[in-house]
Design a protein around this motif. Structure first.
Motif, short mmCIF file in Angstrom:
data_model
loop_
_atom_site.label_atom_id
_atom_site.label_comp_id
_atom_site.label_asym_id
_atom_site.label_seq_id
_atom_site.Cartn_x
_atom_site.Cartn_y
_atom_site.Cartn_z
N GLY A 139 43.84 35.58 44.97
CA GLY A 139 44.71 35.34 46.12
C GLY A 139 45.86 34.40 45.83
O GLY A 139 46.78 34.27 46.64
N GLY A 140 45.80 33.75 44.68
CA GLY A 140 46.84 32.79 44.32
C GLY A 140 48.04 33.45 43.68
O GLY A 140 48.14 34.68 43.60
N ARG A 184 52.96 43.39 45.20
CA ARG A 184 52.40 42.06 44.91
C ARG A 184 53.22 41.31 43.86
O ARG A 184 53.33 40.08 43.92
N PHE A 185 53.77 42.03 42.91
CA PHE A 185 54.54 41.43 41.83
C PHE A 185 56.03 41.74 42.03
O PHE A 185 56.39 42.81 42.53
N THR A 186 56.87 40.81 41.57
CA THR A 186 58.31 41.00 41.63
C THR A 186 58.94 40.57 40.31
O THR A 186 58.71 39.43 39.86
N ILE A 187 59.70 41.47 39.73
CA ILE A 187 60.42 41.16 38.49
C ILE A 187 61.87 40.86 38.84
O ILE A 187 62.49 41.59 39.63
N SER A 220 40.28 33.99 38.67
CA SER A 220 38.86 33.83 38.95
C SER A 220 38.54 34.33 40.36
O SER A 220 39.36 34.21 41.28
N SER A 221 37.34 34.85 40.52
CA SER A 221 36.95 35.40 41.84
C SER A 221 36.31 34.33 42.71
O SER A 221 35.99 33.25 42.27
N SER A 252 49.19 37.30 45.39
CA SER A 252 47.94 37.97 45.78
C SER A 252 47.18 38.44 44.55
O SER A 252 46.73 39.59 44.47
N LEU A 253 47.03 37.55 43.61
CA LEU A 253 46.40 37.93 42.33
C LEU A 253 44.94 38.29 42.53
O LEU A 253 44.23 37.72 43.37
#
Length: 123
Positions: free
Chosen positions: A15-16, A67-70, A122-123, A85-86
């Motif tokens: 979530g980080g 979730r990702f932005t380049i 990590s979960s 939102s990892l």
């Protein structure tokens, strides 16, 4: 020869967020398409995202879209990958790559690669 150096990896909870940076040495990459790939242990290297030389065209894998932005700052000769939102399945070594001729999701079209930066979620 362009050498690419990634930074910004680390350990984060699910979530980080993390922001990766890629800085070339030896030559500007302002005319290159720049991509991010990742490789988890025991898996093939996979495409994550690509941005064209001017920054107005991007493309993402389905697994990270939304979730990702380049982004890139050609004045600073730097490419970024903002990861939000990892998830634990995002854990991998992330590689920055530059292509002199192609806007592509295929690793074989990239001419220059960094050494990678580890991302662990990590979960």
């Amino acid at each position: 020869q362009v050498q690419l150096v990634e930074s910004g990896g680390g350990l984060v909870q699910a979530g980080g967020s993390l922001r990766l940076s890629c800085v070339p040495s030896g030559r500007t990459v302002s005319t290159y398409a720049m991509g991010w790939f990742r490789q988890a242990p025991g898996k093939e290297r996979e495409f994550v995202a690509v941005i064209n030389w001017s920054g107005d065209n991007t493309y993402y894998s389905d697994s990270v879209k939304g979730r990702f932005t380049i982004t890139r700052d050609n004045a600073k000769n730097t490419v970024y990958l903002q990861m939000n939102s990892l998830k634990p399945e995002d854990s991998a070594v992330y590689y920055c790559a530059g292509s002199e001729a192609f806007f592509s999701d295929y690793a074989g079209t990239y001419d220059h690669w960094g050494q990678g930066t580890q991302v662990t979620v990590s979960s």
